[in-house]
Design a protein around this motif. Structure first.
Motif, PDB file in Angstrom:
ATOM      1  N   GLY B  70      46.105  52.850  27.007  1.00  0.00           N
ATOM      2  CA  GLY B  70      44.679  53.183  27.070  1.00  0.00           C
ATOM      3  C   GLY B  70      43.780  51.964  26.965  1.00  0.00           C
ATOM      4  N   ALA B  71      44.356  50.773  27.176  1.00  0.00           N
ATOM      5  CA  ALA B  71      43.559  49.550  27.045  1.00  0.00           C
ATOM      6  C   ALA B  71      43.747  48.633  28.246  1.00  0.00           C
ATOM      7  N   VAL B  72      42.709  47.875  28.538  1.00  0.00           N
ATOM      8  CA  VAL B  72      42.722  46.931  29.647  1.00  0.00           C
ATOM      9  C   VAL B  72      42.240  45.588  29.119  1.00  0.00           C
ATOM     10  N   ALA B  73      42.942  44.514  29.456  1.00  0.00           N
ATOM     11  CA  ALA B  73      42.509  43.174  29.050  1.00  0.00           C
ATOM     12  C   ALA B  73      41.527  42.623  30.080  1.00  0.00           C
ATOM     13  N   LEU B 134      41.805  42.627  34.076  1.00  0.00           N
ATOM     14  CA  LEU B 134      40.786  42.082  34.965  1.00  0.00           C
ATOM     15  C   LEU B 134      40.673  40.608  34.616  1.00  0.00           C
ATOM     16  N   MET B 135      40.697  39.748  35.614  1.00  0.00           N
ATOM     17  CA  MET B 135      40.646  38.310  35.338  1.00  0.00           C
ATOM     18  C   MET B 135      39.545  37.702  36.161  1.00  0.00           C
ATOM     19  N   PHE B 136      38.702  36.882  35.513  1.00  0.00           N
ATOM     20  CA  PHE B 136      37.742  36.181  36.344  1.00  0.00           C
ATOM     21  C   PHE B 136      37.456  34.759  35.887  1.00  0.00           C
ATOM     22  N   SER B 137      36.725  34.068  36.774  1.00  0.00           N
ATOM     23  CA  SER B 137      36.443  32.644  36.598  1.00  0.00           C
ATOM     24  C   SER B 137      37.728  31.805  36.613  1.00  0.00           C
ATOM     25  N   LEU B 138      38.692  32.212  37.427  1.00  0.00           N
ATOM     26  CA  LEU B 138      39.942  31.452  37.530  1.00  0.00           C
ATOM     27  C   LEU B 138      39.712  30.156  38.303  1.00  0.00           C
ATOM     28  N   GLN B 307      22.965  38.154  43.545  1.00  0.00           N
ATOM     29  CA  GLN B 307      24.203  38.918  43.668  1.00  0.00           C
ATOM     30  C   GLN B 307      24.194  39.901  42.508  1.00  0.00           C
ATOM     31  N   ASP B 308      24.640  41.115  42.753  1.00  0.00           N
ATOM     32  CA  ASP B 308      24.570  42.137  41.718  1.00  0.00           C
ATOM     33  C   ASP B 308      25.807  42.026  40.828  1.00  0.00           C
ATOM     34  N   VAL B 309      25.674  41.188  39.803  1.00  0.00           N
ATOM     35  CA  VAL B 309      26.820  40.820  38.971  1.00  0.00           C
ATOM     36  C   VAL B 309      27.335  42.021  38.183  1.00  0.00           C
ATOM     37  N   GLU B 310      26.418  42.827  37.670  1.00  0.00           N
ATOM     38  CA  GLU B 310      26.838  44.002  36.907  1.00  0.00           C
ATOM     39  C   GLU B 310      27.614  44.968  37.791  1.00  0.00           C
ATOM     40  N   GLU B 311      27.120  45.161  39.012  1.00  0.00           N
ATOM     41  CA  GLU B 311      27.808  46.042  39.952  1.00  0.00           C
ATOM     42  C   GLU B 311      29.192  45.479  40.303  1.00  0.00           C
ATOM     43  N   MET B 312      29.286  44.172  40.422  1.00  0.00           N
ATOM     44  CA  MET B 312      30.594  43.572  40.703  1.00  0.00           C
ATOM     45  C   MET B 312      31.571  43.874  39.567  1.00  0.00           C
ATOM     46  N   GLY B 313      31.071  43.830  38.333  1.00  0.00           N
ATOM     47  CA  GLY B 313      31.912  44.183  37.196  1.00  0.00           C
ATOM     48  C   GLY B 313      32.368  45.635  37.287  1.00  0.00           C
ATOM     49  N   ARG B 314      31.431  46.516  37.618  1.00  0.00           N
ATOM     50  CA  ARG B 314      31.791  47.939  37.751  1.00  0.00           C
ATOM     51  C   ARG B 314      32.838  48.140  38.828  1.00  0.00           C
ATOM     52  N   LEU B 315      32.670  47.461  39.954  1.00  0.00           N
ATOM     53  CA  LEU B 315      33.616  47.622  41.062  1.00  0.00           C
ATOM     54  C   LEU B 315      35.012  47.124  40.677  1.00  0.00           C
ATOM     55  N   MET B 316      35.070  46.020  39.930  1.00  0.00           N
ATOM     56  CA  MET B 316      36.368  45.511  39.468  1.00  0.00           C
ATOM     57  C   MET B 316      37.071  46.557  38.602  1.00  0.00           C
ATOM     58  N   LEU B 320      40.591  48.722  39.348  1.00  0.00           N
ATOM     59  CA  LEU B 320      41.743  48.703  38.439  1.00  0.00           C
ATOM     60  C   LEU B 320      42.092  50.121  37.981  1.00  0.00           C
ATOM     61  N   LEU B 321      41.082  50.911  37.670  1.00  0.00           N
ATOM     62  CA  LEU B 321      41.356  52.280  37.220  1.00  0.00           C
ATOM     63  C   LEU B 321      42.065  53.074  38.310  1.00  0.00           C
TER      64      LEU B 321
END
Lengths: 376, 376
Positions: B70-73, B134-138, B307-316, B320-321
């Motif tokens: 039930g958890a996501v990193a 979810l991984m970002f800023s790689l 760029q819609d950063v919050e929306e990008m987070g939601r889409l990521m 994943l879900l």
């Protein structure tokens, strides 16, 4: 259409590894968990089978053996919007993460966005995915301490606990700054400048840090019931400070000073004073609290009360590490706590020899210190 | 000396619960994991034994049954100092956390403070404590994607993958903005104003977002090799932007515009221009990138690429879900993705009916859009 590289296909099992290596499940488990008591040739066979199948040991199998995850949860009882706009949190986390990293312990940050999140956080914390927790910015009715207690999870708090039931049977471990004394220093400084109508912008009074600073204000003024027109809640945010300053100027236009219980709120209060044409410090003297970035950036630079937030984070992590592994971390804390951390009244481990057990751990209160710049 | 309330005492075991309830371990395990196939009276007995002993189900026991935590990193490959000073990260996390909370999934944030952290993060991710990541800023040589792959961990990336091996066999899932087109819009706007010596302050060129924006700058100028005196790396920080602007003014004092590849760097560049007495936009026109808080606060307010950063987070999070539970979240994504998210070329689930499997999931590229204010 793109093929899915990460899809949740069936993972190879412990049984498959055991079958391929021609050993028992227990042997695979032992090898995966360090290999103690397993002959080198057998270890090698198991490693080859693990590699061939791409087997990944499950937390289940591993933690049934070790009962340790190598991870610590840091729970901040605030939404992301506050955590990412107030430098207090980043600074505290920096101290925590450095100390945990030095002990090869993984930090997992969890925020509380809305009340429904508590349940889920409680479930994760109880499910054995972490060895302990650091919790801060708790509010009075916060369910987190009870959750940690029910889960038997070793926990250290940031800030003096003020929640219902605190101090009943439990004597929680925490790290705090001497908020009451810091506030006294701030208000005495204003009195020393000749200010006579000193207002205060508080944090939310369901947090002990906010409560203690208001008590220090009362102490310095020498009255338990100051003029209520001089008190406004700024909610520990910049916007809240901006609005609280406006309410104070409306209710008490003759005020000549304001003690603002965080630098972030003070940055908002300064905006309002500028907008209303009140000169700082000549017409209204301003003292903040924290001594974080907003204090130095402020115009004019802010006289404030310094608390070493990063050090407080380090002390929290150090207390928890000792709680989790008294022998190992007592030595470590003894080593770098030799001189005592700057501004700390008592470092965990400072007064104890190596080998001091968790029963001897105690809360830590660090000192606060006035830093005089231009705003007062 | 204060007694230790949270010390790691022995936790009650599954066996103890089974003994007290007079049932088998398997029955306790079934009840703890939902109680399917267990008679109500037996369930009741087990619940009473659990309560009496204060038993907390261990991740081990639970995840052996459900194989779900039930958890996501959420792993950000940046140190705390950058994550907490650049509003980009908080905004992206806001989108992620809202989407995960709606699916009752716990977010665990992990940062990378130093290279040694990678190993520990890899171990935690492989140990079954999370269902996905979810991984970002790689950065280009980032070891995280290979770790996720080896661990068989379902993963969605923020930003087009540019690391070694990306696109070899794996076709990673990611969400990105159209950085190259955004940069083209910015530079064309400057050309349209009559600017002729247009400099660029880039991010670190081992990140694809920085690389793509530099390519867009080249596209708009119509040359693959612009004057190197007009290009400086600002490292995606405010200080970096401040210093890069200084280097550009020294190398090309005749520059009449600068495209700065993040708002945070642009705020630094504006400080340098002010310190050197160059008027904005009359002498030097400035365009930023992101359209986050620093753009609106800037003096003068910043023309920038939104760029819609919050929306990008939601889409990521949504991708994943769906990867974790195709059936369930396909329906969910279909429901609120009906109109298509603002600015997204293709929402996950937008073009698929409910029941679309992970094999049909694809990367998502969102649009960038110029926002004209006063700096250019």
């Amino acid at each position: 259409m793109v093929a899915d590289p990460n899809g949740p296909g069936p993972r190879p099992t412990l049984e498959a590894v055991a079958a391929l290596a021609g050993v028992s499940r227990a042997t695979v488990s032992r090898v995966v968990n360090g290999g103690a008591g397993v002959r080198a040739a057998v270890r090698e066979r198991v490693h080859e089978a693990v590699a061939a199948l791409g087997y990944v040991p499950n937390s289940a199998a591993r933690s049934l053996v070790t009962r340790r995850t190598g991870a610590v949860a840091v729970v901040i009882a605030e939404p992301e919007a506050r955590v990412f706009s107030d430098p207090f949190f980043g600074r505290q986390l920096r101290g925590i993460s450095r100390e945990l990293a030095a002990a090869d312990t993984q930090l997992l940050l969890m925020l509380v966005e809305r009340p429904a999140d508590y349940d889920r956080i409680g479930r994760y914390l109880s499910a054995g995915h972490v060895d302990g927790a650091l919790m801060f910015s708790l509010h009075r009715d916060d369910p987190l301490p009870a959750m940690a207690e029910r889960a038997g999870l070793p926990t250290v708090y940031g800030g003096r606990p003020g929640w219902a039931g605190a101090g009943r049977d439990a004597r929680p471990l925490y790290v705090d700054a001497d908020n009451r004394d810091g506030a006294r220093q701030a208000v005495r400084h204003l009195l020393g400048r000749g200010c006579r109508r000193i207002a205060v912008i508080t944090g939310p009074l369901d947090q002990t840090s906010a409560e203690d600073r208001l008590d220090g204000y009362r102490d310095a003024l020498g009255t338990p019931e100051p003029d209520p027109r001089l008190i406004a809640d700024g909610g520990f945010t910049a916007q809240g400070g901006e609005r609280a300053m406006g309410r104070l100027l409306d209710a008490a236009p003759d005020l000549d000073a304001v003690f603002v219980c965080s630098d972030l709120m003070a940055s908002g209060a300064l905006r309002t004073l500028r907008a209303r044409g009140r000169r700082v410090p000549d017409e209204v003297a301003v003292v903040g609290y924290d001594d974080l970035e907003p204090a130095a950036w402020a115009d004019p630079p802010l006289t404030t009360v310094r608390q070493d937030v990063e050090e407080m984070g380090r002390l929290m992590a150090r207390l928890l590490l000792r709680l989790l592994d008294p022998r190992k971390s007592a030595g470590a804390a003894g080593a770098d706590g030799a001189d005592g951390p700057d501004g700390a009244d008592g470092a965990p481990g400072g007064e104890h020899g190596p080998g001091a057990g968790p029963a001897e751990l105690a809360p830590v209160i660090t000192k606060a210190r006035l830093v005089v710049r231009e705003s007062a």
